[in-house]
Design a protein around this motif. Structure first.
Motif, mmCIF file in Angstrom:
data_model
loop_
_atom_site.group_PDB
_atom_site.id
_atom_site.type_symbol
_atom_site.label_atom_id
_atom_site.label_comp_id
_atom_site.label_asym_id
_atom_site.label_seq_id
_atom_site.Cartn_x
_atom_site.Cartn_y
_atom_site.Cartn_z
ATOM 1 N N TRP A 1 0.793 -1.234 0.000
ATOM 2 C CA TRP A 1 0.000 0.000 0.000
ATOM 3 C C TRP A 1 0.826 1.285 0.000
ATOM 4 C CZ3 TRP A 1 -4.274 1.909 -1.538
ATOM 5 C CH2 TRP A 1 -4.754 3.129 -1.041
ATOM 6 N N PRO A 2 2.027 1.340 0.609
ATOM 7 C CA PRO A 2 2.821 2.571 0.483
ATOM 8 C C PRO A 2 3.102 2.980 -0.967
ATOM 9 C CG PRO A 2 3.644 1.301 2.314
ATOM 10 C CD PRO A 2 2.612 0.433 1.631
ATOM 11 N N GLY A 3 2.835 2.079 -1.914
ATOM 12 C CA GLY A 3 2.905 2.459 -3.322
ATOM 13 C C GLY A 3 1.935 3.554 -3.690
ATOM 14 N N ILE A 4 1.022 3.908 -2.768
ATOM 15 C CA ILE A 4 0.131 5.041 -3.009
ATOM 16 C C ILE A 4 0.939 6.327 -3.193
ATOM 17 C CG2 ILE A 4 -0.231 5.537 -0.545
ATOM 18 C CD1 ILE A 4 -2.866 5.802 -3.346
ATOM 19 N N LEU A 5 2.108 6.396 -2.544
ATOM 20 C CA LEU A 5 2.972 7.557 -2.741
ATOM 21 C C LEU A 5 3.462 7.595 -4.185
ATOM 22 C CD1 LEU A 5 5.574 8.993 -0.319
ATOM 23 C CD2 LEU A 5 6.207 8.672 -2.694
ATOM 24 N N LEU A 6 3.836 6.431 -4.723
ATOM 25 C CA LEU A 6 4.251 6.328 -6.120
ATOM 26 C C LEU A 6 3.104 6.742 -7.040
ATOM 27 C CD1 LEU A 6 6.738 4.999 -7.756
ATOM 28 C CD2 LEU A 6 5.212 3.039 -7.981
ATOM 29 N N HIS A 7 1.904 6.262 -6.737
ATOM 30 C CA HIS A 7 0.712 6.576 -7.535
ATOM 31 C C HIS A 7 0.481 8.085 -7.603
ATOM 32 C CE1 HIS A 7 -3.714 6.193 -8.542
ATOM 33 N NE2 HIS A 7 -3.733 7.328 -7.854
ATOM 34 N N GLU A 8 0.510 8.731 -6.448
ATOM 35 C CA GLU A 8 0.211 10.158 -6.404
ATOM 36 C C GLU A 8 1.366 11.022 -6.893
ATOM 37 O OE1 GLU A 8 -2.550 11.514 -5.891
ATOM 38 O OE2 GLU A 8 -3.791 10.081 -4.801
ATOM 39 N N ALA A 9 2.562 10.755 -6.376
ATOM 40 C CA ALA A 9 3.687 11.648 -6.642
ATOM 41 C C ALA A 9 4.252 11.483 -8.042
ATOM 42 C CB ALA A 9 4.785 11.407 -5.611
ATOM 43 N N ILE A 10 4.051 10.309 -8.655
ATOM 44 C CA ILE A 10 4.654 10.041 -9.958
ATOM 45 C C ILE A 10 3.599 9.667 -10.993
ATOM 46 C CG2 ILE A 10 6.271 8.521 -11.187
ATOM 47 C CD1 ILE A 10 7.618 8.195 -8.313
ATOM 48 N N GLY A 11 2.674 8.766 -10.620
ATOM 49 C CA GLY A 11 1.710 8.242 -11.573
ATOM 50 C C GLY A 11 0.861 9.306 -12.233
ATOM 51 N N HIS A 12 0.279 10.221 -11.460
ATOM 52 C CA HIS A 12 -0.558 11.269 -12.053
ATOM 53 C C HIS A 12 0.249 12.134 -13.013
ATOM 54 C CE1 HIS A 12 -4.472 10.715 -10.325
ATOM 55 N NE2 HIS A 12 -3.979 10.615 -9.105
ATOM 56 N N GLY A 13 1.497 12.365 -12.687
ATOM 57 C CA GLY A 13 2.342 13.176 -13.560
ATOM 58 C C GLY A 13 2.676 12.508 -14.876
ATOM 59 N N LEU A 14 2.374 11.207 -15.006
ATOM 60 C CA LEU A 14 2.647 10.480 -16.243
ATOM 61 C C LEU A 14 1.375 10.241 -17.059
ATOM 62 C CD1 LEU A 14 5.268 7.913 -14.896
ATOM 63 C CD2 LEU A 14 5.679 10.025 -16.166
ATOM 64 N N GLU A 15 0.268 10.854 -16.669
ATOM 65 C CA GLU A 15 -0.960 10.752 -17.455
ATOM 66 C C GLU A 15 -0.898 11.698 -18.641
ATOM 67 O OE1 GLU A 15 -3.899 9.292 -13.822
ATOM 68 O OE2 GLU A 15 -3.629 11.445 -14.189
ATOM 69 N N GLY A 16 -1.395 11.221 -19.788
ATOM 70 C CA GLY A 16 -1.186 11.912 -21.051
ATOM 71 C C GLY A 16 -1.698 13.331 -21.119
ATOM 72 N N ASP A 17 -2.852 13.617 -20.506
ATOM 73 C CA ASP A 17 -3.415 14.959 -20.638
ATOM 74 C C ASP A 17 -2.512 16.016 -20.015
ATOM 75 O OD1 ASP A 17 -3.978 13.802 -18.174
ATOM 76 O OD2 ASP A 17 -6.068 14.469 -18.095
ATOM 77 N N PHE A 18 -1.944 15.724 -18.841
ATOM 78 C CA PHE A 18 -1.048 16.695 -18.208
ATOM 79 C C PHE A 18 0.202 16.931 -19.055
ATOM 80 C CE2 PHE A 18 -3.078 14.777 -14.273
ATOM 81 C CZ PHE A 18 -3.923 15.850 -14.057
ATOM 82 N N ASN A 19 0.680 15.882 -19.711
ATOM 83 C CA ASN A 19 1.903 16.016 -20.492
ATOM 84 C C ASN A 19 1.651 16.665 -21.848
ATOM 85 O OD1 ASN A 19 4.251 14.591 -18.970
ATOM 86 N ND2 ASN A 19 2.444 13.342 -18.593
ATOM 87 N N ARG A 20 0.507 16.402 -22.448
ATOM 88 C CA ARG A 20 0.160 17.086 -23.702
ATOM 89 C C ARG A 20 0.051 18.586 -23.480
ATOM 90 N NH1 ARG A 20 -4.575 18.865 -25.647
ATOM 91 N NH2 ARG A 20 -5.840 17.705 -24.149
ATOM 92 N N LYS A 21 -0.498 18.968 -22.338
ATOM 93 C CA LYS A 21 -0.673 20.390 -22.043
ATOM 94 C C LYS A 21 0.591 21.025 -21.464
ATOM 95 C CE LYS A 21 -5.539 19.480 -21.033
ATOM 96 N NZ LYS A 21 -6.557 19.334 -19.969
ATOM 97 N N GLY A 22 1.621 20.199 -21.204
ATOM 98 C CA GLY A 22 2.874 20.729 -20.670
ATOM 99 C C GLY A 22 2.804 21.104 -19.208
ATOM 100 N N SER A 23 1.805 20.598 -18.495
ATOM 101 C CA SER A 23 1.637 21.005 -17.099
ATOM 102 C C SER A 23 2.238 20.021 -16.105
ATOM 103 C CB SER A 23 0.146 21.204 -16.787
ATOM 104 O OG SER A 23 -0.576 20.009 -17.009
ATOM 105 N N SER A 24 2.813 18.921 -16.594
ATOM 106 C CA SER A 24 3.415 17.939 -15.702
ATOM 107 C C SER A 24 4.916 18.180 -15.577
ATOM 108 C CB SER A 24 3.192 16.522 -16.239
ATOM 109 O OG SER A 24 4.005 15.584 -15.552
ATOM 110 N N ALA A 25 5.446 17.826 -14.411
ATOM 111 C CA ALA A 25 6.891 17.912 -14.202
ATOM 112 C C ALA A 25 7.645 16.944 -15.116
ATOM 113 C CB ALA A 25 7.222 17.621 -12.742
ATOM 114 N N PHE A 26 6.927 15.987 -15.741
ATOM 115 C CA PHE A 26 7.552 15.011 -16.637
ATOM 116 C C PHE A 26 7.362 15.359 -18.114
ATOM 117 C CE2 PHE A 26 6.799 12.546 -12.743
ATOM 118 C CZ PHE A 26 8.048 11.979 -12.552
#
Length: 486
Positions: A261-286
């Motif tokens: 379950w501590p993988g929830i940190l991975l999900h929130e801190a990294i996973g959301h930043g790798l979703e396509g919409d944030f990256n297409r719009k240039g709003s993700s740190a990735f």
């Protein structure tokens, strides 16, 4: 294995529930999609859904609530460029469907008219990751109440300090049908169950809480005695541990995260930043970093919607695409993003089977399924023994992340203070503060004990909630900031 055979079976089931009772046929769906396509659009789809949900909860030895609900309807979507027009209705008549189709057709720029041919119907390829079970019917009402009473009885028997027990069981049967403008037809029958237990322990006037539980895409028969016992032990041990906890130290330090379950940190801190919409719009740190090193060597992160029976898994996503095992980060190198159809088209890549929506009344967007980090070669004992001084967090409560900056804050619900490689005492009130992309580069040791969570995760994004899974091995991360109360 991906094939069209299971899709044909599920399509027949979905049509019998969602179309035939209302006089709808495949020709009706094609007519609605043709109507939408008379104005210039890049994509269009219809999403039919019937969801039955039942829940029971017990507190203070009595059933405090029981609920049963049925939701059904259709969502109609048209996409032109980056714009989306969406309408939904809980009326499944042809008149309501055509009215929704006319509504979304208005997205077309300048109302340009054209003749359009909707693709011939064909079944989408899909997987069979779980049985088409109706979990609500796998136990009768009396048995569900007896299950909760057993949970309470067993929890109280574990320790006299357990003074209160709350338990809940929920089951859901979800049937969806997707019709796309290119002729693709897909369907899924999705069971989902969950058992949860919360205990309160009291000692010397001090009260502490512990939680446990799990579930997945199967029937309620999964909750046999050994499984129930494991959930109860998890809750009771957490509550009793926290009775002995001291205020958490604060400062920059080494942090070791436990598996599962501590993988929830991975999900929130990294996973959301790798979703396509944030990256297409240039709003993700990735954004724009595919092919670059974004994490320490040995860090490999996957999103995998193909794990059998898992809470976050799907045979097809909510746009009709088969789910996939997507490598996001490989040995520290960023390989790609999670994509739905709209963002994949605009970014000129293929969808990854991550188009998800809460219900027919919501538009799809790129969402995670089961997101986890692969294991390494160190034992958990070695990792803890390597700590000179720091925090060992084995369970998490809530957290939040800023997608643009990658900054995150998480509260540890169960954690221990470690000195000279030895666990000293449990601590309470620890918050872990950091930056997702930066934290990935600070991973120093990766355990060989990768585990997935027990099946409790729910992810929120733009007001929509969907079931997900997380996981990771024991991890040592250096130089994280811990906010404490000491």
């Amino acid at each position: 294995m991906i094939s069209r055979e299971p899709t044909l079976e599920r399509l027949a089931h979905a049509q019998a529930l969602l179309l035939e009772p209302y006089g709808l046929t495949d020709a009706t769906l094609a007519k609605a999609l043709t109507l939408i396509g008379e104005h210039r659009v890049d994509d269009a789809d219809l999403y039919f859904q019937l969801t039955r949900h039942e829940g029971w909860s017990l507190e203070e030895g009595i059933v405090k609530s029981g609920s049963f609900s049925i939701e059904q309807g259709v969502g109609v979507r048209a996409v032109a460029g980056e714009k989306t027009a969406f309408a939904y209705s809980d009326d499944l008549t042809e008149a309501a469907l055509m009215d929704a189709a006319r509504t979304v057709r208005s997205i077309a720029a300048a109302g340009q008219g054209r003749r359009v041919k909707v693709g011939a119907s064909r079944a989408a390829a899909s997987r069979t990751l779980y049985a088409a079970t109706d979990p609500i019917g796998t136990l009768d009402s009396a048995s569900k109440v007896a299950l909760l009473e057993k949970v309470e009885r067993l929890a109280r028997s574990k320790d006299p300090r357990i003074v209160q027990v709350m338990a809940g069981v929920a089951a859901e049967h979800d049937v969806v049908l997707v019709a796309r403008a290119d002729g693709t037809r897909a369907a899924d029958v999705r069971p989902l169950v969950r058992l949860s237990v919360t205990v309160i322990a009291e000692q010397g006037g001090r009260r502490e809480v512990g939680t446990g539980g799990g579930g997945g895409r199967f029937g309620l028969g999964f909750f046999q005695d050994a499984q129930i016992e494991a959930y109860i032990d998890q809750a009771v041990n957490a509550a009793l541990t926290n009775l002995e906890s001291r205020p958490a130290p604060a400062g920059e330090m080494t942090v070791v995260l436990g598996p599962g379950w501590p993988g929830i940190l991975l999900h929130e801190a990294i996973g959301h930043g790798l979703e396509g919409d944030f990256n297409r719009k240039g709003s993700s740190a990735f954004s724009g970093r595919v092919g670059q090193r974004v994490a320490a060597r040995g860090v490999t992160v996957l999103d995998d919607g193909t794990l059998p029976d898992r809470r976050g898994s799907l045979n097809v996503d909510d746009e009709g695409h088969a789910t996939q095992r997507t490598v996001l980060i490989e040995d520290g190198i960023l390989r790609g993003y999670l994509q739905d159809a709209l963002n994949a088209r605009l970014m000129k890549v293929k969808p990854t089977g991550n188009g998800r929506r809460e219900s027919y009344a919501h538009v799809p967007m790129p969402r995670m399924t089961n997101t986890y980090m692969l294991g390494g070669d160190r034992t958990p004992g070695e990792i803890v023994a390597s700590m000179r001084k720091g925090l060992y967090a084995t369970n998490f409560g809530g957290g939040q992340v800023d997608i643009t900056s990658g900054k995150f804050v998480f509260s540890a619900s169960e954690a221990f203070w470690v000195e000279n490689g030895r666990i000293q005492y449990p601590v309470k009130g620890a918050t872990i503060i950091g930056n997702g992309p930066d934290a990935l580069t600070r991973v120093k040791m990766i355990g060989n004990d990768m585990a997935l969570d027990t099946g409790v995760g729910t992810c929120g994004k733009e007001g929509q909630s969907v079931p997900v899974g997380v996981g990771q091995p024991t991890l040592r991360i250096d130089g994280l900031t811990v906010g404490g109360t000491a």
